[in-house]
Scaffold this motif. Structure first.
Motif, PDB file in Angstrom:
ATOM      1  N   GLU A  60       0.826  -1.212   0.000  1.00 36.89           N
ATOM      2  CA  GLU A  60       0.000   0.000   0.000  1.00 36.89           C
ATOM      3  C   GLU A  60       0.857   1.257   0.000  1.00 36.89           C
ATOM      4  O   GLU A  60       0.529   2.251  -0.664  1.00 36.89           O
ATOM      5  CB  GLU A  60      -0.931   0.005   1.218  1.00 36.89           C
ATOM      6  N   ALA A 131      -4.720   2.899  -9.415  1.00 33.53           N
ATOM      7  CA  ALA A 131      -5.261   1.994  -8.393  1.00 33.53           C
ATOM      8  C   ALA A 131      -6.624   2.488  -7.912  1.00 33.53           C
ATOM      9  O   ALA A 131      -7.566   1.702  -7.736  1.00 33.53           O
ATOM     10  CB  ALA A 131      -4.294   1.883  -7.220  1.00 33.53           C
ATOM     11  N   GLU A 132      -6.741   3.802  -7.722  1.00 32.32           N
ATOM     12  CA  GLU A 132      -8.022   4.374  -7.292  1.00 32.32           C
ATOM     13  C   GLU A 132      -9.079   4.221  -8.382  1.00 32.32           C
ATOM     14  O   GLU A 132     -10.258   3.983  -8.086  1.00 32.32           O
ATOM     15  CB  GLU A 132      -7.837   5.845  -6.930  1.00 32.32           C
ATOM     16  N   GLU A 135     -10.213   0.600  -8.165  1.00 30.68           N
ATOM     17  CA  GLU A 135     -10.959   0.349  -6.928  1.00 30.68           C
ATOM     18  C   GLU A 135     -12.325   1.027  -6.948  1.00 30.68           C
ATOM     19  O   GLU A 135     -13.317   0.473  -6.470  1.00 30.68           O
ATOM     20  CB  GLU A 135     -10.150   0.836  -5.730  1.00 30.68           C
ATOM     21  N   ASP A 444      -4.324  -8.228  -7.427  1.00 28.64           N
ATOM     22  CA  ASP A 444      -5.435  -8.531  -6.515  1.00 28.64           C
ATOM     23  C   ASP A 444      -6.564  -7.521  -6.681  1.00 28.64           C
ATOM     24  O   ASP A 444      -7.751  -7.874  -6.620  1.00 28.64           O
ATOM     25  CB  ASP A 444      -4.946  -8.524  -5.062  1.00 28.64           C
ATOM     26  N   LEU A 445      -6.191  -6.251  -6.895  1.00 25.30           N
ATOM     27  CA  LEU A 445      -7.193  -5.196  -7.031  1.00 25.30           C
ATOM     28  C   LEU A 445      -8.060  -5.416  -8.270  1.00 25.30           C
ATOM     29  O   LEU A 445      -9.292  -5.342  -8.205  1.00 25.30           O
ATOM     30  CB  LEU A 445      -6.488  -3.835  -7.118  1.00 25.30           C
ATOM     31  N   SER A 446      -7.416  -5.704  -9.404  1.00 23.40           N
ATOM     32  CA  SER A 446      -8.180  -5.920 -10.637  1.00 23.40           C
ATOM     33  C   SER A 446      -8.977  -7.218 -10.575  1.00 23.40           C
ATOM     34  O   SER A 446     -10.112  -7.287 -11.067  1.00 23.40           O
ATOM     35  CB  SER A 446      -7.248  -5.921 -11.854  1.00 23.40           C
ATOM     36  N   LYS A 448     -10.252  -8.553  -7.874  1.00 21.11           N
ATOM     37  CA  LYS A 448     -11.395  -8.275  -6.999  1.00 21.11           C
ATOM     38  C   LYS A 448     -12.498  -7.546  -7.758  1.00 21.11           C
ATOM     39  O   LYS A 448     -13.686  -7.854  -7.613  1.00 21.11           O
ATOM     40  CB  LYS A 448     -10.931  -7.437  -5.805  1.00 21.11           C
ATOM     41  N   LYS A 449     -12.107  -6.574  -8.596  1.00 21.85           N
ATOM     42  CA  LYS A 449     -13.109  -5.826  -9.360  1.00 21.85           C
ATOM     43  C   LYS A 449     -13.772  -6.721 -10.406  1.00 21.85           C
ATOM     44  O   LYS A 449     -14.990  -6.649 -10.623  1.00 21.85           O
ATOM     45  CB  LYS A 449     -12.458  -4.618 -10.032  1.00 21.85           C
TER      46      LYS A 449
END
Length: 473
Positions: A60, A131-132, A135, A444-446, A448-449
């Motif tokens: 992060e 990233a924002e 998210e 992980d972020l993509s 999750k989306k």
């Protein structure tokens, strides 16, 4: 204290390496003996044996870091340009500037963490914005927005599966008096009104019955023709499910001609709907008119009677390019009919009100609307996945370019004699650790989306399947 030759050789090798890297630091400063006799351990800088000390920076924290100062000065704005040569030149200038700056600093005691921080603080990209974007990307299926304005994804499965046997009737009433020959924006009001009425009829759900009434379409505007024209209130399309060809043909059976028997047209609409009266029926009367009642009728009284005679009836009126007197009367008629009045002056405004009318046909028709939306779910899901992939591609471009830029900077540092091969190796380990953390976080972020998109799509599919079964298709 007695030592074997092998241990001594290793000891001096370590001291020599450490001495080179610390540029003059004594062996005593870079090593420490523990134990007695031949049993001892030498604690060495990790870089001395090619194993880097890794920072404790979290993924992060890496993501939230700002752009490097030389990245901002030379590269920003060129990275996504089609002019690749300009980007490559900017990258070269940024690396040259970094080498020039760092060569003036006292770096002999820098370890791999200090070097990695120096390189990245100058040349790194920032992943914070992308990233924002990933998210905060909203998984909204606008194509599956119900006629009443709600999103199907926001409707509970309980509401989807609850029984609904409501019937809906819509009577479309169009003013065909002589004043409808006048033009708005280069087109006759009559033609625009017919187009709006036809568009509304074809977009209504399949279970809705529709009727078309024209008034004032015979005779002329002369006093001699008043009685004939005021008696001209006629059903052009009887109350039944919409059939495109027949409805289109009915619109050709009348034109703008005479007077304005508005009250009589509302009375005829009421007569049709009275036959459909029951507690499970919703009725709508939609009127398009450009003037006041001119046949001695009382349209306000006619609207009140329609409300009294029918269950759940609403009379909505469009005043099309009307004067203040007509505006006032038509508003009173709509109020008496429990509906809404809208005054429009242009073709665009007329189309917008038509869309409002369509949505107002009620919540009770949305199941029929929804059964033809399976393809919308599939294509919208694909659009969402592609949008997230595009953001991921944007991130990957930043990451790939940054990695190439920083690798080139490390190689230049070695070429200029500012670091040796072993130190470059340990710097690389620190930077690879940073890369791994960034890649894992963004991956992980993509993921999750995309999982969110899949979950919404699957839920919509379940709802559409349930709706199809409910309406018996």
């Amino acid at each position: 204290m007695k030592m074997s030759k092998g241990v001594l050789a290793l000891f001096f090798s370590i001291v020599l390496i450490a001495g080179c890297q610390s540029s003059g630091d004594s062996a005593a400063d870079t090593s420490k003996q523990k134990g007695k006799g031949e049993d001892f351990v030498i604690e060495k800088p990790a870089s001395a044996i090619g194993e880097a000390k890794l920072p404790t920076t979290s993924p992060e924290e890496y993501i939230q870091q700002d752009k490097g100062d030389l990245y901002q000065k030379y590269i920003e704005g060129k990275e996504f340009s089609e002019d690749k040569a300009a980007y490559e030149q900017a990258t070269k200038e940024a690396i040259d500037a970094y080498i020039n700056e760092v060569s003036k600093k006292k770096t002999k005691k820098w370890d791999e963490i200090k070097w990695a921080e120096s390189i990245t603080s100058a040349l790194r990209a920032s992943y914070k914005d992308v990233a924002e974007e990933i998210e905060n990307y909203e998984v909204v299926y606008e194509e599956l927005r119900l006629p009443d304005g709600r999103l199907l994804q926001d409707i509970s499965m309980d509401e989807v599966t609850q029984e609904s046997n409501k019937k809906v009737n819509v009577v479309l009433v169009i003013d065909s008096s002589g004043s409808m020959k006048a033009q708005v924006g280069g087109e006759a009001k009559m033609a625009l009104a017919k187009k709006s009425i036809e568009d509304l009829a074809k977009e209504l759900p399949e279970n809705v019955k529709v009727s078309l009434i024209a008034f004032g379409h015979e005779g002329t505007g002369s006093d001699e023709d008043k009685q004939k024209s005021c008696s001209a209130v006629e059903t052009m399309y009887p109350l039944k499910p919409y059939e495109a060809g027949e409805f289109a043909a009915s619109l050709k059976n009348f034109n703008a001609m005479g007077w304005t028997p508005l009250a009589s047209s509302i009375a005829l609409a009421n007569e049709q709907l009275a036959k459909e009266k029951d507690e499970n029926t919703e009725n709508f009367i939609y009127v398009v008119s450009d003037g006041i009642e001119t046949c001695d009728g009382d349209p306000v009284a006619a609207a009140k009677k329609a409300v009294e005679d029918n269950t759940n009836v609403k009379i909505n009126i469009i005043g099309f390019d009307v004067d203040s007197e007509a505006d006032k009367q038509l508003k009173l008629v709509a109020e008496a009919g429990g509906g809404e009045y809208s005054s429009v002056k242009t073709k665009q405004q007329l189309a917008e009100i038509k869309d409002v009318w369509k949505e107002a046909v009620s919540i009770n028709t949305w199941r029929w609307w929804a059964i033809h939306r399976f393809a919308d779910n599939v294509w919208t899901t694909l659009d969402h996945q592609n949008a997230v992939n595009a953001l991921k591609s944007k991130y990957f471009t930043l990451f790939k370019n940054e990695d190439e830029r920083i690798r080139a900077a490390r190689e230049r540092l070695e070429e200029e004699g500012l670091i040796d091969p072993m130190l470059q190796n340990t710097i690389t380990q620190v930077l690879n650790d940073r890369n791994d953390k960034i890649q894992t976080f963004m991956g992980d972020l993509s993921t999750k989306k995309k999982d969110e998109i899949t979950a919404v799509s699957d839920e919509l599919s379940d709802k559409l399947d349930a709706i199809e079964k409910q309406v018996g298709l």
